[in-house]
Design an enzyme around this catalytic site. Structure first.
Site, mmCIF file in Angstrom:
data_model
loop_
_atom_site.group_PDB
_atom_site.id
_atom_site.type_symbol
_atom_site.label_atom_id
_atom_site.label_comp_id
_atom_site.label_asym_id
_atom_site.label_seq_id
_atom_site.Cartn_x
_atom_site.Cartn_y
_atom_site.Cartn_z
ATOM 1 N N TRP A 110 -4.601 14.417 -41.374
ATOM 2 C CA TRP A 110 -6.137 13.635 -41.302
ATOM 3 C C TRP A 110 -7.136 13.919 -39.694
ATOM 4 O O TRP A 110 -7.751 14.127 -40.266
ATOM 5 C CB TRP A 110 -7.527 12.822 -42.081
ATOM 6 C CG TRP A 110 -5.714 10.834 -42.153
ATOM 7 C CD1 TRP A 110 -4.822 10.546 -42.305
ATOM 8 C CD2 TRP A 110 -5.919 10.494 -40.679
ATOM 9 N NE1 TRP A 110 -4.980 9.393 -42.160
ATOM 10 C CE2 TRP A 110 -5.305 9.325 -40.646
ATOM 11 C CE3 TRP A 110 -7.180 10.520 -40.246
ATOM 12 C CZ2 TRP A 110 -4.768 8.409 -40.170
ATOM 13 C CZ3 TRP A 110 -6.795 9.175 -38.565
ATOM 14 C CH2 TRP A 110 -5.910 8.719 -39.579
ATOM 15 N N LYS A 138 -1.324 22.156 -47.646
ATOM 16 C CA LYS A 138 -1.561 20.892 -48.357
ATOM 17 C C LYS A 138 -2.529 20.264 -47.484
ATOM 18 O O LYS A 138 -1.985 19.636 -47.266
ATOM 19 C CB LYS A 138 -1.167 20.179 -49.564
ATOM 20 C CG LYS A 138 -1.272 18.871 -50.237
ATOM 21 C CD LYS A 138 -1.345 18.060 -49.125
ATOM 22 C CE LYS A 138 -2.156 16.267 -50.528
ATOM 23 N NZ LYS A 138 -2.410 15.719 -50.010
ATOM 24 N N SER A 153 3.432 10.391 -41.087
ATOM 25 C CA SER A 153 4.611 9.178 -40.849
ATOM 26 C C SER A 153 5.693 9.985 -41.123
ATOM 27 O O SER A 153 6.333 10.784 -41.948
ATOM 28 C CB SER A 153 3.741 7.802 -42.151
ATOM 29 O OG SER A 153 4.774 8.641 -43.542
ATOM 30 N N GLU A 197 7.403 16.782 -37.891
ATOM 31 C CA GLU A 197 6.752 16.179 -36.928
ATOM 32 C C GLU A 197 5.872 14.614 -36.906
ATOM 33 O O GLU A 197 5.367 14.741 -37.828
ATOM 34 C CB GLU A 197 5.655 17.409 -36.674
ATOM 35 C CG GLU A 197 5.293 16.087 -34.645
ATOM 36 C CD GLU A 197 4.170 16.110 -34.290
ATOM 37 O OE1 GLU A 197 4.690 14.118 -34.408
ATOM 38 O OE2 GLU A 197 2.912 16.106 -34.776
ATOM 39 N N CYS A 248 -0.962 11.344 -32.322
ATOM 40 C CA CYS A 248 0.462 10.914 -32.622
ATOM 41 C C CYS A 248 1.699 10.099 -31.404
ATOM 42 O O CYS A 248 2.120 10.128 -31.194
ATOM 43 C CB CYS A 248 1.299 11.664 -33.878
ATOM 44 S SG CYS A 248 1.250 13.746 -32.914
ATOM 45 N N GLU A 257 4.874 1.533 -35.151
ATOM 46 C CA GLU A 257 3.445 2.741 -35.005
ATOM 47 C C GLU A 257 1.577 2.389 -35.467
ATOM 48 O O GLU A 257 1.392 1.892 -36.563
ATOM 49 C CB GLU A 257 3.440 3.757 -35.621
ATOM 50 C CG GLU A 257 2.475 4.895 -34.766
ATOM 51 C CD GLU A 257 2.805 6.577 -35.937
ATOM 52 O OE1 GLU A 257 1.897 7.812 -34.975
ATOM 53 O OE2 GLU A 257 3.053 6.444 -36.633
#
Length: 495
Positions: A155, A179, A232, A253, A287, A386
């Site tokens: 997102w 997707k 994630s 990734e 990220c 993270e």
């Protein structure tokens, strides 16, 4: 996201047509800046994935055989249509994802240029010719498409990270099933309607829905040999556990916990602005966001003062407002996780220098103040896991060797930043830091021809560049002997 029983306003895109498929419910899409419902999409089902994969599989043979020039022309047309609809796409992206308009405009620029880049790269070469082993032999390498590629898109950059997968996959001759995240599906469907509509039916398909109902069936499908995923670590590990026994090509990734090291020679004002940008763009939901900052003890005070003063000037608000520097976080779940990292750091002795709470003047929306913390260490969650939010944790180091050791003291290895003009330190940094991208004095700047991806638990995928194209091609070696004759090394031995 909220679910409603009524049919959605927008539909999925399968085999060149818009459809509700087998969906019985709709997922409502929320504007993170206002918490208003702006649209809805079908809550897709495994049967919808089945239909999309069948369409992509059927379309694969003619798409694969299409001439490279014709395929390149079609990809260029995608870029032209994105350019033509740019303003509408940027506005919709801002509504569903929340970044400032200017950041989303840059994202759309990347999307159209990524299609242009791979349109040309895809027609340049299909392999290579080797030096023959003998005069009667011809040896060459062919790069071939896999088939149907499942693209599972996050997102935070819903179009850019889609383009980084879809453009090279199509240029290589694959077909795709996309997707999108259930939180940001609208722009993917907009591109299907306005920018992918000239492609042969089934080449691109978009199925909306939740991970368990559409994402997992896509990963498990036997006719999808490649899964390209950004997201994630936990989800990537689950995809790997499903895909590896099926011998799928997994293009993963995953997470990051990027560090920025400020060297002693760095100008504190410039370094402060670089760190603020790297840590706070998209409210820290990148990220490759700077999530750890290491300062030399000598000079730490000047940098700390500079970044606190700089961050005080940043303006929070809706991404549609031209004066906004930082927009909202994507949702309450993510804001709550971010706040738990701040709370853990405070409990363990960290000090909040600026920010630390929700802005009082913004009653609606998932906003959080950009927050600078000092006195952090690696025992704190905010320096290990993270965070994905607008935090700038500052930790001091004694020597440059220690700074590199601290940078590498992390399970992730996506990117790392150094602010310095000291050539010896620069070389030591890019030699010794274990990360897929090293930025010197210019954080988070990508290059169309420069491969992007991580090391360690950040995954081994590469996007952009020739490496990004090869992620969607498998290699075949052809050994051709012109002479059909008995070979001296065949049976029987000893003749």
């Amino acid at each position: 996201m909220l679910i409603k029983k009524e049919l959605p306003m927008r539909q999925m895109y399968i085999n060149g047509k818009f459809t509700n498929g087998n969906a019985k419910e709709a997922i409502e899409v929320q504007n993170p800046a206002t918490e208003e419902i702006i649209d809805s999409v079908p809550r897709g089902t495994p049967e919808d994935i089945e239909a999309a994969v069948l369409a992509a599989k059927t379309a694969f043979a003619p798409w694969r055989k299409m001439g490279a020039n014709e395929r390149a022309t079609l990809l260029h047309e995608i870029a032209e249509k994105v350019h033509a609809h740019r303003e509408e796409i940027v506005r919709l992206l801002t509504l569903e994802e929340g970044k400032p308009f200017s950041e989303n405009d840059e994202e759309v620029e990347w999307v159209l240029n990524t299609f242009r880049y791979y349109a040309e790269l895809g027609r340049h070469h299909r392999g290579s010719v080797l030096a023959a082993g003998s005069a009667s032999q011809f040896n060459f390498i062919i790069k071939e498409p896999y088939g149907v590629v499942g693209c599972i898109v996050p997102w935070n950059f819903p179009l850019l990270l889609m383009a980084w997968k879809v453009a090279p996959a199509l240029a290589a001759g694959n077909t795709v099933v996309i997707k999108p995240s259930e939180m940001t599906p609208l722009t993917a469907l907009y591109l299907a309607e306005h920018c992918f509509d000239h492609l042969p039916a089934g080449v691109v398909n978009v199925v909306t829905g939740y991970g368990l109902e559409t994402g997992e069936p896509l990963v498990k499908h036997p006719d999808v040999p490649v899964i390209a995923f950004t997201g994630s670590l936990a989800t990537g590990q689950k995809i790997a556990s499903i895909g590896a026994p099926m011998m799928k090509k997994l293009h993963l990734e995953l997470g990051g916990k990027d560090a920025t090291v400020i060297a002693e020679d760095a100008d504190p004002e410039i370094a402060a602005k670089a760190v603020a940008y790297a840590a706070l763009i998209n409210a820290g939901q990148v990220c490759t966001s700077t999530e750890r900052v290491y300062l030399p003890r000598r000079g730490a005070a000047k940098f700390t003062e500079a970044i606190v003063e700089h961050i005080k000037t940043l303006r929070l608000g809706s991404g549609l407002e031209a004066t906004t520097d930082m927009g909202p976080m994507i949702g309450e779940t993510y804001r709550a996780k971010f706040e738990s990292h701040i709370a853990d750091a405070k409990t363990r002795g960290a000090k909040i220098l600026v920010g630390g709470g929700r802005p009082a003047h913004l009653a609606k929306g998932f906003f959080h103040e950009p927050t600078v913390l000092s006195g952090v260490d690696h025992s704190m969650v905010i320096m290990r896991d993270e965070t994905f939010g607008p935090a700038v944790p500052l930790m001091e180091y004694a020597t440059f060797d220690e700074a590199i050791q601290l940078t590498n003291d992390c399970q992730y290895g996506l990117g790392a930043v150094l602010i310095s003009n000291d050539s010896k330190k620069i070389k030591q940094f890019f030699d010794d830091v274990k990360a897929g991208t090293i930025w010197i004095n210019d954080p988070l700047t990508d290059h169309y021809a420069g491969p992007f991806g991580g090391m360690k638990y950040s995954g081994g995928a590469r996007e952009l560049g020739e490496e990004g194209l090869d992620q969607f091609r498998e290699t075949k070696h052809v050994h051709w002997d012109f002479n059909m004759e008995d070979k001296s090394y065949w049976y029987p031995y000893g003749r």
